[in-house]
Design an enzyme around this catalytic site. Structure first.
Site, short mmCIF file in Angstrom:
data_model
loop_
_atom_site.label_atom_id
_atom_site.label_comp_id
_atom_site.label_asym_id
_atom_site.label_seq_id
_atom_site.Cartn_x
_atom_site.Cartn_y
_atom_site.Cartn_z
N GLN A 177 0.12 21.03 -108.27
CA GLN A 177 -0.40 22.36 -107.95
C GLN A 177 0.68 23.45 -107.97
OE1 GLN A 177 -3.38 23.45 -107.72
NE2 GLN A 177 -4.61 21.59 -107.54
N THR A 235 0.69 5.26 -127.95
CA THR A 235 1.26 6.29 -128.81
C THR A 235 1.32 7.63 -128.08
OG1 THR A 235 0.39 5.16 -130.76
CG2 THR A 235 1.04 7.47 -131.03
N CYS A 323 -11.40 15.81 -107.37
CA CYS A 323 -11.36 14.35 -107.39
C CYS A 323 -12.12 13.73 -106.23
CB CYS A 323 -9.91 13.86 -107.37
SG CYS A 323 -9.01 14.29 -108.87
#
Length: 381
Positions: A177, A235, A323
């Site tokens: 944040q 990758t 979340c």
């Protein structure tokens, strides 16, 4: 739609979109490949690593790119404690960490680690005396966030870092944040490891980074991994990283002016709430806090109701960390600062970004005033 949920995520800036398109077209090679196409991609990745290190006063060799803030937190903590397990099994964190770290430490407890969860005061700050008392000879690492995503309270990282370093305890901080919002300095703050995320700074989702002081030993979570110096497999997302650093540099260069503008928007919001005598309390620390995150408790109204009604009125706000959305339990942060479950459910969060205007603030206050008035009428009826 008026968007006032920038603490949850930000839209990609046009410069980041352009950087992604160019990198995906020109620097599309696998940076681990030995041919010229891979070498070109690797040179761009090396440049991005250096640019990120400069923004936090770190070393380029300590930067490892990840798939986001959650992976950054998990890999940083696990790789450090795995390398120092011989010292002991004790860890320290706080009651108000991001869900990614809260769940990680619960998992680590199940794996045999001992975890101390530091309490916070009514403003969301830990007490250094509590931290000092929590450290034991077996303490490996402490993970303490830079700023809370719900109320914006900032922890005194430099003081924390000095205390932990003097006692030989590794210090990880979730800086998702705060990166490119306020100045980070891993050396001045004695930070051994930190995590950041691209989509909080107008970059793409699915990209993040870990910084680990090159002087600190870490052990790979995935043995045999070859990418990012063995830090993680898969990758490397070179176009996403290029877009990330493009967005971060743009925000970093405007950091001071943007923070001043956010302070003005914050004052306008709080002054309007006070002038209209709305039954709304401001949560978090008065001074040690991020300007663009405003946590509010609306007396008599559930935060979920306020959020849904604002959405109907064309305004996007939240009831806390994205979340945690959908969970039945009230905000852990609100409970930690001393709220009852009922009080905690009255919480909403407003967060500003580059596109936020004074008119947006005025519109939000107008809708909030209407909801409060309607709630009073219903109670009187």
């Amino acid at each position: 739609m008026i968007y006032l949920d920038y603490a949850a995520t930000t839209p990609m800036c046009k410069e980041a979109v352009a950087a992604y398109a160019e990198a995906a077209t020109v620097y599309f090679g696998n940076e681990s490949s030995l041919h010229d196409v891979g070498t070109t991609a690797r040179k761009l990745l090396t440049l991005c690593r250096r640019e990120l290190a400069l923004m936090i006063n770190g070393e380029a060799e300590g930067v490892y790119f990840t798939s986001g803030g959650t992976e950054a937190n998990v890999l940083a903590v696990r790789s450090l404690i795995a390398a120092h397990r011989r010292k002991g099994t004790h860890l320290i964190t706080t009651e108000i960490e991001h869900a990614s770290l809260h769940h990680l430490f619960k998992q680590l407890e199940a794996e045999g680690y001992k975890v101390t969860y530091l309490p916070v005061d009514r403003y969301g700050r830990i007490r250094l005396t509590d931290l000092e008392r929590a450290v034991t000879p077996e303490t490996i690492l402490a993970s303490i966030q830079h700023a809370n995503s719900e109320i914006g309270t900032i922890q005194p990282l430099a003081d924390i870092g000095r205390l932990l370093r003097a006692r030989g305890v590794l210090f990880h901080s979730d800086c998702v944040q705060t990166f490119a919002k306020i100045q980070l300095d891993v050396k001045a703050m004695a930070i051994d490891s930190l995590s950041i995320s691209a989509h909080k700074v107008y970059g793409p989702k699915g990209v993040g980074a870990v910084y680990i002081d090159p002087r600190r030993h870490w052990k790979p979570v995935f043995p045999g991994a070859t990418h990012e110096s063995g830090f993680r497999p898969g990758t490397v997302n070179v176009p996403g990283i290029a877009a990330f650093l493009t967005a971060a540099k743009r925000l970093y260069e405007r950091m001071e002016s943007e923070q001043l503008r956010f302070e003005q928007l914050r004052s306008r919001l709080l002054d309007a709430i006070a002038a209209k005598r709305l039954p709304v309390a401001v949560e978090g620390h008065r001074d040690a806090r991020l300007a663009h995150i405003v946590g509010l408790s609306v007396n008599g109204l559930e935060g979920q109701f306020v959020m849904l009604e604002c959405n109907r009125a064309g305004i996007a706000i939240s009831t806390g960390s994205a979340c945690q959305v959908g969970l039945q339990a009230p905000s852990r942060t609100m409970i930690a600062v001393g709220k009852t479950p009922e009080e905690a459910r009255q919480f909403i969060r407003v967060s500003f970004g580059t596109a936020t205007t004074e008119a947006d603030i005025d519109r939000f206050v107008s809708v909030l005033e209407r909801l409060v008035s309607a709630g009073k009428g219903a109670n009187q009826g």
